[in-house]
Scaffold this active site. Sequence first.
Site, mmCIF file in Angstrom:
data_model
loop_
_atom_site.group_PDB
_atom_site.id
_atom_site.type_symbol
_atom_site.label_atom_id
_atom_site.label_comp_id
_atom_site.label_asym_id
_atom_site.label_seq_id
_atom_site.Cartn_x
_atom_site.Cartn_y
_atom_site.Cartn_z
ATOM 1 N N LYS A 202 0.844 -1.189 0.072
ATOM 2 C CA LYS A 202 0.088 -0.006 0.149
ATOM 3 C C LYS A 202 0.694 1.378 -0.070
ATOM 4 O O LYS A 202 0.674 2.090 -0.791
ATOM 5 C CB LYS A 202 -0.836 0.062 1.206
ATOM 6 N N ARG B 52 -3.410 2.662 8.690
ATOM 7 C CA ARG B 52 -3.763 1.454 8.013
ATOM 8 C C ARG B 52 -2.504 0.477 7.587
ATOM 9 O O ARG B 52 -1.254 1.083 7.632
ATOM 10 C CB ARG B 52 -4.264 1.846 6.431
ATOM 11 N N GLY C 33 -8.092 -7.847 4.248
ATOM 12 C CA GLY C 33 -9.037 -8.196 5.267
ATOM 13 C C GLY C 33 -8.290 -8.752 6.365
ATOM 14 O O GLY C 33 -8.872 -9.150 7.387
ATOM 15 N N MET D 149 -5.973 -7.285 8.443
ATOM 16 C CA MET D 149 -5.446 -6.265 9.544
ATOM 17 C C MET D 149 -6.479 -5.134 9.265
ATOM 18 O O MET D 149 -7.402 -4.937 8.243
ATOM 19 C CB MET D 149 -4.233 -5.834 9.179
ATOM 20 N N ARG E 53 -3.831 -1.329 -5.867
ATOM 21 C CA ARG E 53 -2.836 -2.589 -5.997
ATOM 22 C C ARG E 53 -3.387 -3.474 -6.905
ATOM 23 O O ARG E 53 -4.564 -3.616 -7.562
ATOM 24 C CB ARG E 53 -3.167 -3.335 -4.695
ATOM 25 N N HIS F 161 -2.520 -41.256 4.934
ATOM 26 C CA HIS F 161 -3.112 -42.160 3.954
ATOM 27 C C HIS F 161 -4.264 -41.446 3.177
ATOM 28 O O HIS F 161 -4.419 -41.252 2.098
ATOM 29 C CB HIS F 161 -3.560 -43.438 4.391
ATOM 30 N N ARG G 297 2.965 -46.564 -6.898
ATOM 31 C CA ARG G 297 3.066 -47.276 -5.458
ATOM 32 C C ARG G 297 2.340 -48.719 -5.642
ATOM 33 O O ARG G 297 0.969 -49.042 -5.598
ATOM 34 C CB ARG G 297 2.146 -46.517 -4.467
ATOM 35 N N SER H 145 15.158 -40.752 -6.591
ATOM 36 C CA SER H 145 13.690 -39.936 -6.423
ATOM 37 C C SER H 145 13.295 -39.697 -4.750
ATOM 38 O O SER H 145 13.616 -40.377 -3.995
ATOM 39 C CB SER H 145 12.563 -40.739 -6.842
ATOM 40 N N GLY I 231 11.887 -39.162 -1.569
ATOM 41 C CA GLY I 231 10.694 -39.527 -1.037
ATOM 42 C C GLY I 231 10.544 -38.531 0.041
ATOM 43 O O GLY I 231 10.862 -39.024 1.286
ATOM 44 N N THR I 232 10.075 -37.303 -0.100
ATOM 45 C CA THR I 232 10.320 -36.218 1.094
ATOM 46 C C THR I 232 9.151 -36.493 1.908
ATOM 47 O O THR I 232 9.123 -35.877 3.144
ATOM 48 C CB THR I 232 10.105 -35.144 0.371
ATOM 49 N N ASN I 233 8.340 -37.358 1.756
ATOM 50 C CA ASN I 233 7.284 -37.509 2.928
ATOM 51 C C ASN I 233 7.987 -38.348 4.118
ATOM 52 O O ASN I 233 8.163 -37.955 5.184
ATOM 53 C CB ASN I 233 6.170 -38.745 2.576
ATOM 54 N N ASP I 234 8.572 -39.343 3.669
ATOM 55 C CA ASP I 234 9.541 -39.994 4.729
ATOM 56 C C ASP I 234 10.683 -39.466 5.298
ATOM 57 O O ASP I 234 10.961 -39.457 6.210
ATOM 58 C CB ASP I 234 9.909 -41.754 4.028
ATOM 59 N N CYS J 158 9.454 -37.140 -5.455
ATOM 60 C CA CYS J 158 7.796 -37.818 -5.485
ATOM 61 C C CYS J 158 7.178 -37.707 -4.181
ATOM 62 O O CYS J 158 6.237 -38.262 -4.111
ATOM 63 C CB CYS J 158 7.810 -39.446 -6.117
ATOM 64 N N TYR K 83 13.180 -33.573 -12.489
ATOM 65 C CA TYR K 83 11.886 -33.700 -12.599
ATOM 66 C C TYR K 83 11.094 -33.446 -11.287
ATOM 67 O O TYR K 83 11.699 -33.865 -10.417
ATOM 68 C CB TYR K 83 11.241 -34.916 -13.309
HETATM 69 C C1 PEP Z 1 7.729 -40.561 0.234
HETATM 70 O O1 PEP Z 1 8.044 -41.172 1.502
HETATM 71 O O2 PEP Z 1 7.969 -39.104 0.104
HETATM 72 C C2 PEP Z 1 7.043 -41.251 -0.706
HETATM 73 C C3 PEP Z 1 6.514 -40.805 -1.843
HETATM 74 O O3 PEP Z 1 6.709 -42.567 -0.456
HETATM 75 P P1 PEP Z 1 5.389 -42.773 0.636
HETATM 76 O O4 PEP Z 1 4.513 -41.467 0.505
HETATM 77 O O5 PEP Z 1 4.612 -43.905 -0.401
HETATM 78 O O6 PEP Z 1 5.931 -43.466 1.748
HETATM 79 MG MG MG Z 2 8.057 -43.174 1.614
#
Ligand code: PEP
Ligand code: MG
Length: 875
Positions: free
Chosen positions: A23, A93, A102, A104, A337, A455, A561, A765, A767-770, A832, A852
Amino acid sequence: MTDKYVYEFSEGDASMKNLLGGKGANLAEMTGLGMPVPQGFTITTEACTQYYADGEQINDAIKAEILTYVGKLEEMTGKKFGDLDNPLLVSVRSGARASMPGMMDTILNLGMNDEVAARFAEKTNNPRFAYDSYRRFIQMYSDVVMEVGKSYFEKLIDEMKESRGVKLDTELTADDLKELAEKFKAQYAEKVGSDFPSDPVEQLFGAIKAVFRSWDNPRAVYYRRMNDIPGSWGTAVNVQSMVFGNTGDTSGTGVAFSRNPATGESGLFGEFLMNAQGEDVVAGIRTPETIDQLKDENPAVYAQFADIVSRLENHYADMQDMEFTIEDGKLFMLQTRNGKRTAAAAFKIACDLVDEGKITPEKAVAMIDPKQIDALLHPQFDTAELKAATPIGKGLPASPGAACGKVSFTAEDAAARGRNGEPVILVRLETTPEDIEGMHHSQGILTARGGMTSHAAVVARGMGTCCVSGLGDIAFAADGKSFTLAGQTFSESDWISLDGSTGNVYGQQIATVPAEIGGYFGRIMEWADQYRTMKVRTNADTPADARQAREFGAEGIGLCRTEHMFFEPDRIAAIREMIVSKTVEQREVALAKLLPMQRGDFEGIYEAMEGYPVTVRLLDPPLHEFLPTDSDDIVALAADMNISVDELKNVIASLHEFNPMMGHRGCRLDVTYPEIGAMQTRAIIEAAINVQKAHPEWTIVPEIMIPLVGEVKELAFVKNIVTSTADAIIADSGIALEYKVGTMIEIPRAAITADEIAKEAEFFSFGTNDLTQMTFGFSRDDAGKFLDAYYDKKIYENDPFARLDTEGVGKLVKTAVELGTQTRPDIKLGICGEHGGDPSSIEFCQKVGLNYVSCSPFRVPIARLAAAQSALNNK
Ligand code: PEP
Ligand code: MG
């Protein structure tokens, strides 16, 4: 950092957005363009950061600097704070670097007190206006600075209107308003315990502090988390001399967009109210007029305004959202804006601006928020119905879209009712792989437990089904036939609605409107693909998902999977037989039953991907996930398998693990049961050979991925099973099929020994979840329960399962990339985990040099656009 914390509008420009906030920078820019802007000054975002560093205090140096600028403003306007003849009144402001509409609050008419109001009434010869301004100020100040709450004041207004027998605020007389101001002050004194401050300087510092404080109010913190805005940015404060839209019938105030923000249609779009101030236009107390009517009301002002709008839009080369005030027939610009817009409007406006020669296609790609694409691909709520509804709970926005249906408590019930065409919402404590069919037939999924990579979340995203997870307030009845939430009880005949983009849950039916992709979307995506350097693959487990992903532009599968296929009713028996087998021979018999089914699945997937690369992961989850839990199912399985119920129960008990996520899963399964890996390899390779033979025009190169590796020797061991099986089949087939063997980097040890791992792996690859759960040491399914406390205490700003933690997990990714490339310069690198579909995480992937990203089918377009933007940003 400099030690200058305050800037006059004439000292800044649009490039100083980080320091002056959006602003402030735009007010400065409009001033520089010679537009009619009431003058003022901006207290910088650095002053806000300093306020927090000083323990939520404005330090003396900054206070002194602000007072100097008050003096300059007094000089410039010829008005003075608290002066009875010519009082300076200001608005205060907030204005952060990124617009947070909205989030603040605003204070108008600051500088008023009893004497100023009285004199103002006299001088303007308009006591109604003076007291209207005064009572508004007391109301806003009490609400924003002292947090007294709007409702007390609204009640007083309603009482006053009732006692005077009038309906509209504008029908109250000057005396009424004066009396109201007194009542407001009394209310203030009662609630705050001290008198309303009459000193304008005290008022000003109170207001500035309130703006700084509002940066950390819960809705601002939540908005930042949803929009990836760091808490460290802070907000600027704009102090601007007041102009009044409420002096009478030649004054007014309005908001306008240079194009329609809902549809993107070109042409001025907006609303205004004569004899009104600030919030009146949006507050809905009176019905505003459309901007076209201003043409009749005051043609000269309309023409001037229309000219300014077109200059501003051309100047910023984007749709503008503006606020203006007309004071006694004179136009003033209070804000401009880049306007917020719907997804459909965003695509149309970007294309139109290119066609009008105002921006390049690159800019068009850069200006769209990839997260908005969700709204085009998933059903959304009818806007009017949504507005009228109040949420009864809020969970995690696990999978976007809107869903409405009747409650269902079991996957079987959901599948049966869903198949019959009844819209159902599956409500579970958490979901398990067994629930897949019920999930598939539900409009939406609601779980009490589980985080963004639980899950339910992962599977729902894969299906493109709306999901809200981790809504811990749900209490299930002991018989599992009802649940209570916000004091209401819901059973099977009750409707609920879920908003998977916000996490809101509604205890009622809300109509949804289907997703709609227009031609503008295609044009933008085509441009995006030209700028993108990273490929975009998909996580897909079935031919149907793979086809869907291809339609969305996926260039291969980054993660299939395999276990998800095992839950189909016709194969679960065979997999269970494999698990309870006591000898290798018995297991091989069961695996032989699974082989044709898996081969068929993979053939379908290769067909759907038309020669694009396909990465198939070997079995990953702990085996007990496949076993029945229900006693009827256990009895049935025992009978099927010709063993006693006790024997089966023993097997199930022997598979129990205290911490299955860190237990017997991933490549460990192939170390203990090599025949599983051998069967899966056979299915992958035979399917590839069959499809290659049927389609000589494609080059099929299967990529076999070994999960959860932490040590190169275990990788080498499993790889050996894969290559010996594959090579023998290929040799027999008579065709020269190539294949690759790689691994997932999901365990910190794999990341930091990636130079060793790369000796065996042809691709990584991430596996950034684990990797996230193992790096933080907290479970992806349970973290939702305590992460809120971490946000509240400002320990984390984001859910690390949704947005990659670049400092910790990201460092491991970067290390693995560097070490892996040292060993194998041409190693293929992808991601992934769920982060592969998250725009800010994709930017990180670009920076560390991944080839990728891979994400669920419905996120493929988001990833394509985000990857293009990352490539443009890192050019
Ligand atoms: C992960 O761990 O990032 C992954 C892709 O495998 P999953 O989610 O099946 O454990
Ligand atoms: Mg995994």
